[in-house]
Write a protein that holds these residues in place. Structure first.
Motif, short mmCIF file in Angstrom:
data_model
loop_
_atom_site.label_atom_id
_atom_site.label_comp_id
_atom_site.label_asym_id
_atom_site.label_seq_id
_atom_site.Cartn_x
_atom_site.Cartn_y
_atom_site.Cartn_z
N LEU A 171 -3.72 4.38 -13.76
CA LEU A 171 -4.05 5.78 -13.99
C LEU A 171 -2.90 6.66 -13.56
N ARG B 98 -5.81 10.09 -15.85
CA ARG B 98 -5.95 9.49 -17.18
C ARG B 98 -5.32 8.11 -17.19
N ASP C 156 -2.92 5.49 -18.30
CA ASP C 156 -1.62 5.59 -18.96
C ASP C 156 -1.00 4.22 -19.27
#
Length: 77
Positions: free
Chosen positions: A32, A68, A70
């Motif tokens: 993340l 998020r 990644d």
């Protein structure tokens, strides 16, 4: 990557801004990109070395975070 890390337990003075290598996710894991983090009461106790579980050093505290995905490891859809 930038991280707040501790290498010894104590008060706020043990929090150190450091550069760590960007981790690569392994099989079944995700990485993340953290966009927000909070230090809660359990984090404060952990940094002080007073939490229920033994504090393993070095440690990057932060049980509460948001971000998020990644990167994904093998087998992650």
């Amino acid at each position: 990557m930038k991280a707040i890390q501790i290498t010894r337990t104590g008060g706020p003075e043990v929090l150190e801004l450091t550069d760590l290598p960007l981790p690569t996710p392994g099989p079944g894991q995700v990485r993340l990109k953290v966009e927000a983090v909070g230090l809660n009461y359990a984090d404060i106790l952990t940094v002080a070395g007073e939490y229920l579980a033994r504090t393993r050093l070095p440690l990057v505290p932060g049980m509460e975070f948001a971000g998020r995905v990644d990167a994904v490891g093998e087998g992650v859809e």
